[in-house]
Write an enzyme that holds these catalytic residues in place. Structure first.
Site, PDB file in Angstrom:
ATOM      1  N   GLY A 139      -8.276   8.419  -2.868  1.00  0.00           N
ATOM      2  CA  GLY A 139      -8.895   9.725  -2.620  1.00  0.00           C
ATOM      3  C   GLY A 139      -9.690   9.740  -1.330  1.00  0.00           C
ATOM      4  O   GLY A 139      -9.684   8.778  -0.578  1.00  0.00           O
ATOM      5  N   GLU A 187     -10.566   4.427   6.669  1.00  0.00           N
ATOM      6  CA  GLU A 187      -9.488   5.324   7.107  1.00  0.00           C
ATOM      7  C   GLU A 187     -10.140   6.610   7.607  1.00  0.00           C
ATOM      8  O   GLU A 187     -10.315   6.787   8.799  1.00  0.00           O
ATOM      9  CB  GLU A 187      -8.529   5.623   5.939  1.00  0.00           C
ATOM     10  CG  GLU A 187      -7.398   6.567   6.307  1.00  0.00           C
ATOM     11  CD  GLU A 187      -6.704   7.198   5.097  1.00  0.00           C
ATOM     12  OE1 GLU A 187      -7.325   7.281   4.014  1.00  0.00           O
ATOM     13  OE2 GLU A 187      -5.551   7.633   5.246  1.00  0.00           O
ATOM     14  N   ASP A 205      -5.726   3.219  -9.679  1.00  0.00           N
ATOM     15  CA  ASP A 205      -6.750   3.768  -8.790  1.00  0.00           C
ATOM     16  C   ASP A 205      -7.720   4.686  -9.509  1.00  0.00           C
ATOM     17  O   ASP A 205      -7.309   5.509 -10.350  1.00  0.00           O
ATOM     18  CB  ASP A 205      -6.079   4.603  -7.689  1.00  0.00           C
ATOM     19  CG  ASP A 205      -5.787   3.793  -6.444  1.00  0.00           C
ATOM     20  OD1 ASP A 205      -6.040   2.571  -6.447  1.00  0.00           O
ATOM     21  OD2 ASP A 205      -5.310   4.399  -5.458  1.00  0.00           O
ATOM     22  N   HIS A 211       1.546   4.804  -2.744  1.00  0.00           N
ATOM     23  CA  HIS A 211       1.137   5.512  -3.966  1.00  0.00           C
ATOM     24  C   HIS A 211       2.395   5.995  -4.673  1.00  0.00           C
ATOM     25  O   HIS A 211       3.177   6.739  -4.085  1.00  0.00           O
ATOM     26  CB  HIS A 211       0.221   6.685  -3.615  1.00  0.00           C
ATOM     27  CG  HIS A 211      -1.021   6.227  -2.899  1.00  0.00           C
ATOM     28  ND1 HIS A 211      -2.199   5.990  -3.552  1.00  0.00           N
ATOM     29  CD2 HIS A 211      -1.227   5.904  -1.598  1.00  0.00           C
ATOM     30  CE1 HIS A 211      -3.097   5.564  -2.680  1.00  0.00           C
ATOM     31  NE2 HIS A 211      -2.543   5.495  -1.486  1.00  0.00           N
ATOM     32  N   HIS A 219      -9.380   1.515  -0.905  1.00  0.00           N
ATOM     33  CA  HIS A 219      -9.215   2.229   0.356  1.00  0.00           C
ATOM     34  C   HIS A 219     -10.573   2.262   1.054  1.00  0.00           C
ATOM     35  O   HIS A 219     -11.592   2.521   0.412  1.00  0.00           O
ATOM     36  CB  HIS A 219      -8.775   3.675   0.105  1.00  0.00           C
ATOM     37  CG  HIS A 219      -7.328   3.829  -0.247  1.00  0.00           C
ATOM     38  ND1 HIS A 219      -6.799   3.309  -1.396  1.00  0.00           N
ATOM     39  CD2 HIS A 219      -6.309   4.439   0.402  1.00  0.00           C
ATOM     40  CE1 HIS A 219      -5.498   3.605  -1.443  1.00  0.00           C
ATOM     41  NE2 HIS A 219      -5.178   4.285  -0.356  1.00  0.00           N
ATOM     42  N   ASP A 262       2.110   4.134   2.663  1.00  0.00           N
ATOM     43  CA  ASP A 262       1.091   4.981   2.033  1.00  0.00           C
ATOM     44  C   ASP A 262       1.745   6.070   1.158  1.00  0.00           C
ATOM     45  O   ASP A 262       1.791   5.930  -0.059  1.00  0.00           O
ATOM     46  CB  ASP A 262       0.175   5.573   3.107  1.00  0.00           C
ATOM     47  CG  ASP A 262      -1.223   5.890   2.613  1.00  0.00           C
ATOM     48  OD1 ASP A 262      -1.482   5.685   1.414  1.00  0.00           O
ATOM     49  OD2 ASP A 262      -2.061   6.338   3.427  1.00  0.00           O
ATOM     50  N   HIS A 314       0.844  -1.196   0.000  1.00  0.00           N
ATOM     51  CA  HIS A 314       0.000   0.000   0.000  1.00  0.00           C
ATOM     52  C   HIS A 314       0.876   1.241   0.000  1.00  0.00           C
ATOM     53  O   HIS A 314       1.272   1.762   1.046  1.00  0.00           O
ATOM     54  CB  HIS A 314      -0.921  -0.037   1.247  1.00  0.00           C
ATOM     55  CG  HIS A 314      -1.743   1.203   1.412  1.00  0.00           C
ATOM     56  ND1 HIS A 314      -2.495   1.437   2.542  1.00  0.00           N
ATOM     57  CD2 HIS A 314      -1.942   2.270   0.616  1.00  0.00           C
ATOM     58  CE1 HIS A 314      -3.117   2.583   2.429  1.00  0.00           C
ATOM     59  NE2 HIS A 314      -2.785   3.126   1.273  1.00  0.00           N
TER      60      HIS A 314
HETATM   61 ZN   LIG Z   1      -3.355   5.008   0.461  1.00  0.00          ZN
END
Ligand SMILES: [Zn+2]
Length: 345
Positions: free
Chosen positions: A168, A198, A136, A16, A195, A276, A14
């Site tokens: 997002g 969170e 994504d 980006h 996602h 992340d 995970h």
């Molecule tokens: Zn993320």
């Protein structure tokens, strides 16, 4: 402890790709392309990276996508990323990449994906990390980003792309908004991840599992707000790709001593550890392992199982995962770590 995991081969599911660009790299690219940034000096830009909230983060993230204007910019991003993987002994990564944003800002989403793919493949062939890609849909640009991403996945036969994802903000963007695009991607042969849990609550995690039919959830930590959602994750063995330091900024879990990662593990939910967007949260994967041991109270044995979960729940082709598993198990044996009873499950 930290030294042990620093030298062991590691997985990260995970992260980006655009979120790996450090302030100095971004500053250099922006200057080269004469693109204005929301900061007047490099020092101001570095200060912007100190996390202040999701909105500031998103503004900076989009500014970053706007800066990437030439093939060399994308190559620089990939080169810095794989060098960092080598530094930390990260051997397998599933990186999120968001073609829609590169389309939106004029470079071209497919063109960006092709450049990134070529660079990653060349690195892998030269002994670099094995990197697979998750494309994504950015939730803040739904609906436009949904059909764009689904159509792209239907059109390509890219050797590195393994899944569709949803990134997002969560607030105001129920996970089910993208169900039809996820269905199209699954019909085209891709796995689904999303996602959830969170900045949004447990209901988002349930939607991701039941309506988007995901194999893994990025974060997922707020599942603990609803026992039935934790049971759902455990029953279906849906892996949560947890990012501890990121969670201390963006979730109610500010202290790792009370972070739900241990509750998820105790309930039988598989977990992995990730960064992340490392420069935004002042972290790297070695530090995440260090904090998971020292602050969240996970044992070396638990951390090793978490690390292997990156291969068990990763989406790379089977021969690649088998080869990496052999490499990891050998390194674990040499370090005196038990492979555990769940190998091969
Ligand atoms: Zn993320």
């Amino acid at each position: 402890m930290s030294e042990l995991f620093a030298r062991l081969p590691k997985t990260e599911l995970h992260l980006h790709l655009e979120g790996t660009i450090a302030p100095d790299t971004l500053w250099a690219i922006a200057e080269r392309n004469a693109v204005p940034l929301p900061a007047g000096t490099l020092a101001e830009l570095r200060a912007l990276y100190d996390f202040k909230g999701f909105d500031t983060f998103l503004t900076l993230w989009l500014a970053m996508c706007r800066c990437l204007q030439t093939p060399a910019d994308y190559e620089q991003m990939v080169d810095a990323f794989v060098a960092d993987c080598a530094r930390q002994r990260i051997r397998y990564v599933e990186a999120h990449f968001t073609p829609y944003n590169h389309e939106r800002f004029g470079f071209g989403g497919r063109r960006a994906l092709d450049i990134v793919t070529r660079r990653l493949l060349a690195s892998e062939e030269a002994g670099g990390p094995v990197v697979r890609l998750i494309l994504d849909i950015p939730s803040e640009s739904v609906p436009e980003s949904g059909p764009y991403t689904a159509a792209l996945l239907e059109a390509i036969a890219n050797p590195l792309v393994v899944a569709i994802g949803l990134g997002g903000p969560e607030d105001g963007f129920p996970r089910r908004l993208v169900a039809t695009y996820f269905e199209r991607a699954r019909q085209a042969g891709y796995a689904a991840v999303s996602h959830a849990g969170e900045t949004g609550g447990a209901d988002h995690v349930r939607q991701a599992v039941e309506e988007l039919k995901v194999r893994r959830v990025q974060h997922g930590v707020r599942a603990v707000e609803d026992e039935s959602v934790v049971r759902l994750l455990a029953e279906r063995q849906i892996c949560c790709d947890v990012a501890l330091t990121s969670n201390t900024f963006l979730t109610p879990f500010r202290e790792l001593a009370t972070h739900p990662v241990r509750a998820l593990l105790a309930a039988g939910v598989p977990v992995t550890l990730s960064t992340d967007d490392p420069p935004f949260f002042g972290t790297d994967l070695c530090r995440e392992y260090e904090r998971a041991g020292a602050e969240a109270g996970l044992s070396d044995q638990q951390l090793w199982q978490i690390n292997l979960n990156g291969l068990r729940h990763g989406l790379a082709e089977t021969p690649v995962r088998r080869r990496l598993m052999q490499e990891f198990l050998e390194a674990g044996r040499q370090a005196g770590l038990d492979a555990g009873a769940t190998i091969g499950s």
